[in-house]
Enzyme design. Structure first.
Site, PDB file in Angstrom:
ATOM      1  N   GLU A 243       0.805  -1.087  -0.210  1.00 11.63           N
ATOM      2  CA  GLU A 243      -0.030  -0.082  -0.015  1.00 11.63           C
ATOM      3  C   GLU A 243       0.821   1.363  -0.040  1.00 11.63           C
ATOM      4  OE1 GLU A 243      -3.867  -0.516   2.540  1.00 11.63           O
ATOM      5  OE2 GLU A 243      -2.125  -1.524   3.562  1.00 11.63           O
ATOM      6  N   HIS A 267      -5.601 -12.346   4.362  1.00  9.12           N
ATOM      7  CA  HIS A 267      -5.301 -12.440   2.685  1.00  9.12           C
ATOM      8  C   HIS A 267      -4.305 -13.004   2.328  1.00  9.12           C
ATOM      9  CE1 HIS A 267      -8.338  -9.049   3.470  1.00  9.12           C
ATOM     10  NE2 HIS A 267      -7.611  -8.146   3.792  1.00  9.12           N
ATOM     11  N   LYS A 365       2.900  -0.626   4.337  1.00 10.66           N
ATOM     12  CA  LYS A 365       2.119   0.562   4.296  1.00 10.66           C
ATOM     13  C   LYS A 365       3.311   1.889   3.816  1.00 10.66           C
ATOM     14  CE  LYS A 365      -2.025  -0.118   6.834  1.00 10.66           C
ATOM     15  NZ  LYS A 365      -2.760   0.148   5.732  1.00 10.66           N
TER      16      LYS A 365
END
Length: 513
Positions: A243, A267, A365
């Site tokens: 991300e 996930h 992230k």
């Protein structure tokens, strides 16, 4: 029964847009707890409208919102309208909206208020009479897991969990499914005391994505791939979810949870299971789950977690031409927090097919860009009848499934450069959903909500998968908990140096997506 009929009836990969295979929900309602949250506003409410717009909801479908707000039905309707106008995938059509809005109801109250649930029960009964919902009701718990027990007990006390021989009641649970194995098992105990196992739908929205489902089609509908999908030909597999954003306003949830619990446990381990599983006997839910559970039960952790895992935390840096702050400077993050925003781990799958093939999982992230992909990297050819100069830039063949964005599949292989001499370089052959099909892919939540209303469970993990995932992650989390520091990496880069060092120890490097 003809092969075509069998496929249409039993294949969960069927396209709902195909009129011959179209699945339309029967009479029912959806009761949404957590209707004021971001997930409801950005994903769930727009998905419900998009399903209605595609003609996949019955005319009497009803949506009941439950929240601590002093709203009337029309106030709730305005909230849904704004969410639909801003986030719906399909065009806004007034006629569809009017039909859908006729079924909106709102019940004000808190989770510990018996009177509010009594009112909810009365509202549901009225929908059965006025809208013809037939006693079929799904309860979507888009709420913190700490509130599950209270809500389930209230649903049971008020009689809302009791269906009949001709009707059904179902519950939908959003991740996280606990924060470790013990809490996951306790959460499962609470839910199963109220709902039978086949009425519990645990949502992992990644399993609703077209490209994740296409992984099954890629493997099992094509003779081209399956013969080489094993340790004889595959060198390693990389599964990445990157991300480019920070935690935003989620510090209250994220700090103390971290990247591994937030993404790897659900996930990425689901993607690993779908990549490594054997061919199921059918695409029915039990057959798919059985193969995924076999894979997860065969996952082996490395002996030295210090050498085969990495974690990091983003520091201030530049991203998208803007200077961004580090994790420790984000609002709501505790001083000196060691919560990781980047996690990487090597796992092995002890089966005949995958013995000796490492699976590398990473998520983070504030990385270089937003991308989720599965890269199956093949071994080099055993003999190359070329000189070093002729193949200087030649890498390893790879099949890359792009989950998001730009959904599709890329194949990398060597090809001759045009000219008078033999020079081989890497080239790519690309398939993109947006270019190959005229219809846009439905959002994951469209598919998953429709599957719940239809009682179609192949894409929903059962508690055994959840338990196995925590059994894999818990030892890693316990090891990391003993570490006093966490590596830093500048925002906009691809993670901490320790992640590159982890790969280098195996003589490999991370792909640059």
């Amino acid at each position: 029964m003809s092969p075509a009929r069998v496929s249409a009836t039993h294949n969960p990969l069927r396209d709902p847009a195909d009129k011959r295979l179209q699945r339309i929900a029967g009479p029912c309602s959806l009761v949404l707890f957590g209707v004021t949250g971001d997930l409801a506003r950005k994903k769930l409410l727009p998905a419900i409208y998009d399903l209605a717009n595609r003609g996949l909801l019955p005319p009497g479908f009803s949506l009941v919102g439950f929240a601590r707000r002093d709203w009337e039905d029309q106030d709730f309707g305005k909230v849904v309208y704004e969410a639909v106008k801003e986030h719906a995938r399909t065009p806004f059509r007034e006629a569809v909206w009017r039909t859908l809005a006729e079924g909106f109801r709102f019940v004000p109250g808190t989770f510990d208020d018996p009177a509010a649930f009594d009112l909810l029960a009365e509202t549901v009964r009225e929908l059965d009479e006025e809208r013809g919902t037939g006693g079929n009701h799904a309860f979507y718990l888009s709420i913190p897991p700490g509130s599950f027990s209270t809500v389930c007990q209230q649903l049971q006390r008020s009689g809302l969990t009791e269906g009949s021989d001709e009707s059904w009641r179902r519950v939908i649970i959003e991740k996280p499914f606990g924060h470790d194995l013990q809490s996951a098992q306790e959460l499962n105990r609470i839910i199963e005391e109220v709902f039978p196992q086949d009425a519990i739908f645990r949502i992992d929205h990644y399993l609703g994505k077209e490209t994740v489902q296409n992984l099954l089609a890629l493997r099992f509908a094509n003779q081209l791939f399956e013969p080489v999908w094993n340790s004889h030909y595959v060198d390693h597999v990389q599964i990445t979810m990157a991300e480019d954003i920070g935690i935003g306003g989620r510090a209250g949830y994220y700090d103390g949870i971290g990247a591994a619990r937030d993404v790897i446990q659900n996930h990425l381990l689901q993607l690993l299971a779908l990549t490594a599983m054997e061919e199921p006997t059918s695409f029915e839910a039990d057959a798919l789950r059985a193969e995924k559970e076999k894979v997860l039960s065969c996952v082996r952790l490395p002996k030295d977690l210090g050498r085969a895992t990495a974690r990091g935390q983003y520091a201030a840096g530049w991203q998208g031409g803007e200077q961004v702050r580090g994790y420790l400077q984000e609002d709501g993050v505790g001083d000196g927090s060691t919560t990781e925003t980047y996690a990487a781990v090597r796992l092995d799958v002890d089966t005949r097919r995958w013995a000796g093939v490492p699976f590398y999982l990473r998520t983070g992230k504030r990385l270089g860009r937003r991308v989720t992909e599965i890269a199956v990297v093949f071994k080099r050819a055993p003999h190359l009848p070329f000189t070093d100069t002729e193949t200087e830039e030649l890498g390893q063949n790879a099949v890359v499934i792009r989950v998001q964005p730009d959904e599709g599949i890329t194949m990398r292989f060597g090809a001759k450069v045009p000219g008078n001499q033999m020079e081989v370089r890497d080239v790519t052959m690309d398939f993109g959903y947006g270019r190959a099909f005229t219809e846009t892919s439905p959002e994951a939540y469209e598919r998953l909500i429709l599957d719940v209303l239809l009682g179609d469970p192949p894409l929903f993990p059962r508690h055994t998968e959840v338990d196995l995932s925590w059994q894999i992650l818990d030892p890693i989390e316990r090891y990391w908990a003993k570490q006093k520091t966490v590596d830093q990496y500048p925002a906009g880069t691809w993670g901490p140096d320790s992640a590159d060092e982890m790969m280098a120890r195996d003589g490999r490097t991370w792909r640059m997506p």
